[in-house]
Design a protein around this motif. Structure first.
Motif, mmCIF file in Angstrom:
data_model
loop_
_atom_site.group_PDB
_atom_site.id
_atom_site.type_symbol
_atom_site.label_atom_id
_atom_site.label_comp_id
_atom_site.label_asym_id
_atom_site.label_seq_id
_atom_site.Cartn_x
_atom_site.Cartn_y
_atom_site.Cartn_z
ATOM 1 N N ILE A 170 5.263 -97.728 67.366
ATOM 2 C CA ILE A 170 5.730 -96.756 67.218
ATOM 3 C C ILE A 170 4.873 -95.624 67.576
ATOM 4 C CG2 ILE A 170 6.496 -94.890 65.266
ATOM 5 C CD1 ILE A 170 7.568 -97.369 63.734
ATOM 6 N N VAL A 171 3.554 -95.728 67.165
ATOM 7 C CA VAL A 171 2.353 -94.696 67.473
ATOM 8 C C VAL A 171 2.287 -94.878 69.192
ATOM 9 C CG1 VAL A 171 -0.213 -94.484 67.304
ATOM 10 C CG2 VAL A 171 1.248 -94.943 65.227
ATOM 11 N N TYR A 172 2.242 -96.085 69.767
ATOM 12 C CA TYR A 172 2.234 -95.972 71.233
ATOM 13 C C TYR A 172 3.276 -95.378 71.885
ATOM 14 C CZ TYR A 172 0.807 -98.108 75.670
ATOM 15 O OH TYR A 172 0.413 -98.407 77.138
ATOM 16 N N GLY A 173 4.445 -95.661 71.289
ATOM 17 C CA GLY A 173 5.514 -94.932 71.933
ATOM 18 C C GLY A 173 5.709 -93.576 71.915
ATOM 19 N N ILE A 174 5.206 -93.113 71.037
ATOM 20 C CA ILE A 174 4.968 -91.400 70.612
ATOM 21 C C ILE A 174 3.781 -90.931 71.233
ATOM 22 C CG2 ILE A 174 4.473 -89.675 68.918
ATOM 23 C CD1 ILE A 174 5.916 -91.467 66.822
ATOM 24 N N ILE A 175 2.847 -91.475 71.396
ATOM 25 C CA ILE A 175 1.700 -90.864 72.089
ATOM 26 C C ILE A 175 1.762 -91.021 73.583
ATOM 27 C CG2 ILE A 175 -1.042 -91.081 72.397
ATOM 28 C CD1 ILE A 175 -1.010 -91.596 69.408
ATOM 29 N N HIS A 176 2.266 -92.251 73.923
ATOM 30 C CA HIS A 176 2.202 -92.640 75.759
ATOM 31 C C HIS A 176 0.732 -92.526 76.242
ATOM 32 C CE1 HIS A 176 6.434 -93.175 75.785
ATOM 33 N NE2 HIS A 176 6.547 -91.969 75.242
ATOM 34 N N HIS A 177 -0.169 -92.838 75.391
ATOM 35 C CA HIS A 177 -1.840 -92.957 75.869
ATOM 36 C C HIS A 177 -2.316 -94.271 75.226
ATOM 37 C CE1 HIS A 177 -5.508 -91.650 76.901
ATOM 38 N NE2 HIS A 177 -5.146 -90.894 77.864
ATOM 39 N N ALA A 178 -2.635 -95.013 75.934
ATOM 40 C CA ALA A 178 -3.173 -96.443 75.194
ATOM 41 C C ALA A 178 -4.463 -95.816 74.492
ATOM 42 C CB ALA A 178 -3.456 -97.302 76.141
ATOM 43 N N GLU A 179 -5.126 -94.997 75.121
ATOM 44 C CA GLU A 179 -6.614 -94.849 74.502
ATOM 45 C C GLU A 179 -6.500 -94.101 73.020
ATOM 46 O OE1 GLU A 179 -11.006 -92.832 75.494
ATOM 47 O OE2 GLU A 179 -9.320 -93.033 77.215
ATOM 48 N N TRP A 180 -5.706 -92.993 73.136
ATOM 49 C CA TRP A 180 -5.342 -92.406 71.643
ATOM 50 C C TRP A 180 -4.603 -93.359 71.047
ATOM 51 C CZ3 TRP A 180 -8.201 -88.481 70.066
ATOM 52 C CH2 TRP A 180 -8.662 -87.599 70.977
ATOM 53 N N ALA A 181 -3.582 -94.047 71.352
ATOM 54 C CA ALA A 181 -2.919 -94.960 70.219
ATOM 55 C C ALA A 181 -3.906 -95.843 69.821
ATOM 56 C CB ALA A 181 -1.950 -95.577 70.841
ATOM 57 N N ARG A 182 -4.932 -96.455 70.311
ATOM 58 C CA ARG A 182 -5.883 -97.389 69.832
ATOM 59 C C ARG A 182 -6.805 -96.786 68.762
ATOM 60 N NH1 ARG A 182 -7.194 -100.401 75.395
ATOM 61 N NH2 ARG A 182 -7.381 -98.405 76.087
ATOM 62 N N ILE A 183 -7.168 -95.401 69.414
ATOM 63 C CA ILE A 183 -8.007 -94.504 68.158
ATOM 64 C C ILE A 183 -7.346 -94.261 67.041
ATOM 65 C CG2 ILE A 183 -9.031 -92.336 67.866
ATOM 66 C CD1 ILE A 183 -9.891 -92.715 71.109
ATOM 67 N N VAL A 184 -6.116 -93.745 67.183
ATOM 68 C CA VAL A 184 -5.257 -93.513 65.887
ATOM 69 C C VAL A 184 -5.024 -94.569 65.103
ATOM 70 C CG1 VAL A 184 -3.103 -92.615 65.174
ATOM 71 C CG2 VAL A 184 -4.055 -91.570 67.323
ATOM 72 N N MET A 185 -4.500 -95.638 65.525
ATOM 73 C CA MET A 185 -4.348 -96.888 64.877
ATOM 74 C C MET A 185 -5.681 -97.308 63.876
ATOM 75 S SD MET A 185 -1.351 -97.731 64.611
ATOM 76 C CE MET A 185 -1.713 -99.100 63.623
ATOM 77 N N ALA A 186 -6.958 -97.258 64.695
ATOM 78 C CA ALA A 186 -8.110 -97.615 64.202
ATOM 79 C C ALA A 186 -8.482 -96.706 63.039
ATOM 80 C CB ALA A 186 -9.414 -97.664 65.079
ATOM 81 N N ALA A 187 -8.199 -95.494 63.183
ATOM 82 C CA ALA A 187 -8.468 -94.459 62.044
ATOM 83 C C ALA A 187 -7.585 -94.646 60.814
ATOM 84 C CB ALA A 187 -8.364 -93.025 62.773
ATOM 85 N N TYR A 188 -6.293 -95.189 61.353
ATOM 86 C CA TYR A 188 -5.053 -95.538 60.203
ATOM 87 C C TYR A 188 -5.568 -96.523 59.502
ATOM 88 C CZ TYR A 188 -0.968 -97.304 58.383
ATOM 89 O OH TYR A 188 0.095 -97.996 57.440
ATOM 90 N N VAL A 189 -6.195 -97.784 59.835
ATOM 91 C CA VAL A 189 -6.392 -98.695 58.995
ATOM 92 C C VAL A 189 -7.774 -98.438 58.585
ATOM 93 C CG1 VAL A 189 -5.357 -100.435 60.283
ATOM 94 C CG2 VAL A 189 -7.529 -99.819 60.847
ATOM 95 N N THR A 190 -8.543 -97.319 58.568
ATOM 96 C CA THR A 190 -9.939 -97.198 58.170
ATOM 97 C C THR A 190 -9.915 -96.540 56.910
ATOM 98 O OG1 THR A 190 -11.089 -97.645 60.220
ATOM 99 C CG2 THR A 190 -12.152 -96.234 58.973
ATOM 100 N N PHE A 191 -8.895 -95.466 57.002
ATOM 101 C CA PHE A 191 -9.269 -94.210 55.948
ATOM 102 C C PHE A 191 -9.171 -94.857 54.763
ATOM 103 C CE2 PHE A 191 -4.764 -93.463 56.175
ATOM 104 C CZ PHE A 191 -4.518 -92.848 54.980
ATOM 105 N N PHE A 192 -7.968 -95.903 54.355
ATOM 106 C CA PHE A 192 -7.448 -96.268 53.144
ATOM 107 C C PHE A 192 -8.499 -96.856 52.241
ATOM 108 C CE2 PHE A 192 -5.263 -99.273 50.281
ATOM 109 C CZ PHE A 192 -4.776 -98.263 49.377
ATOM 110 N N PRO A 193 -9.341 -97.852 52.875
ATOM 111 C CA PRO A 193 -10.158 -98.597 52.093
ATOM 112 C C PRO A 193 -11.409 -97.545 51.775
ATOM 113 C CG PRO A 193 -10.293 -99.755 54.162
ATOM 114 C CD PRO A 193 -9.078 -98.543 54.115
ATOM 115 N N ILE A 194 -11.800 -96.676 52.598
ATOM 116 C CA ILE A 194 -12.763 -95.627 52.595
ATOM 117 C C ILE A 194 -12.449 -94.926 51.494
ATOM 118 C CG2 ILE A 194 -14.018 -93.706 53.453
ATOM 119 C CD1 ILE A 194 -14.744 -96.263 54.987
ATOM 120 N N VAL A 195 -11.125 -94.198 51.203
ATOM 121 C CA VAL A 195 -10.736 -93.393 50.205
ATOM 122 C C VAL A 195 -10.879 -94.193 48.729
ATOM 123 C CG1 VAL A 195 -8.826 -92.365 49.206
ATOM 124 C CG2 VAL A 195 -9.062 -91.907 51.556
#
Length: 270
Positions: A119-144
């Motif tokens: 879904i993220v890759y289809g919306i962004i259409h940019h592999a580099e930013w999609a990877r960054i967004v997904m990495a941030a997505y899985v990171t922030f929850f355990p940090i919080v």
């Protein structure tokens, strides 16, 4: 028996465990090769020495593509960690903020990575930013979660003393709350770092132009001819996640030396 000798014994047991695991791998692969054709056996579990040989043979390609995956994962991890830290600080500032934000923070993790990545890759259409967004997505929850728990662990008597001395809110955070939150922050980071690498690889499986995920897909396409490359990619992915974990652990030991497990202990252990 001294503590030093106990530590050495513990490290020896880790070495024995790793060696036993590697020997088990070779043994299972040998059994499979006895009962199956070489192609069938290799497609299920190749010999470990063949995987290590592939790591050396394709080291240049693996290093190049691994750097792409790790770079995007690291950027996303840093962004997710900053977002998680800020959310934890906001939620600790007032109970009503915690009660308001907690349902959204928790519900954000209800979508599995494998479902959210396309879904993220289809919306962004940019592999580099999609990877960054997904990495941030899985990171922030355990940090919080872990940072907020650390902020709540600050000794009430210390906070009351600072209030009685007229310390400002920023001073209370800097001198008391943030040091109390550091162990929790590092715990969340140690959980999130390998997940950030995994999420980047999942995005790459969706059709990114480069990265370790692309090597996995391409090696699977060629079947048994590239089985060594596939397993070498898996080993490198594990190595990147493990190194990330160890680096954060070393930073934790350096920045939070007051934790009980990091304190130098004297005397002898019975």
């Amino acid at each position: 028996m001294s503590l030093r000798s106990l530590k050495l014994d513990y490290r020896s047991w880790i070495g024995i465990w790793i060696l036993s695991l590697l020997l088990l791998w070779e043994g299972i692969a040998w059994i499979l090769h006895m009962w199956m054709s070489p192609q069938q056996a290799a497609s299920r579990l190749p010999y470990l020495h063949d995987v290590l040989a592939a790591l050396v043979r394709y080291s240049g390609t693996l290093a190049e593509q691994g750097a792409v995956t790790f770079g995007n994962a690291a950027i996303g991890f840093a962004g997710g960690a900053m977002l998680g830290l800020m959310l934890a600080l906001l939620m600790s500032a007032a109970v009503w903020l915690e009660r308001t934000l907690s349902p959204y923070v928790i519900s954000s993790q209800m979508i599995p990575i494998i479902g959210l990545a396309p879904i993220v890759y289809g919306i962004i259409h940019h592999a580099e930013w999609a990877r960054i967004v997904m990495a941030a997505y899985v990171t922030f929850f355990p940090i919080v979660i872990h940072t907020l728990k650390g902020l709540k662990s600050a000794a009430p008597e210390h906070l009351e003393l600072m209030r009685s001395c007229g310390a400002s809110l920023p001073a209370r955070y800097i001198k008391c709350l943030l040091p109390s939150a550091l162990p929790g922050l590092f715990s969340g980071m140690k959980i999130a770092a390998p997940l950030a690498v995994t999420s980047s690889i999942v995005v790459e499986l969706m059709g990114a132009p480069d990265g370790l995920g692309v090597l996995m897909v391409s090696s699977l396409y060629y079947g048994s001819a590239q089985v060594g490359m596939f397993w070498a990619t898996i080993m490198l992915s594990i190595g990147i996640g493990l190194i990330s974990y160890l680096v954060i652990s070393l930073a934790e030991r350096w920045l939070t030396p007051w934790q009980p497990e990091f304190r130098a202990k004297g005397g002898n252990a019975v």
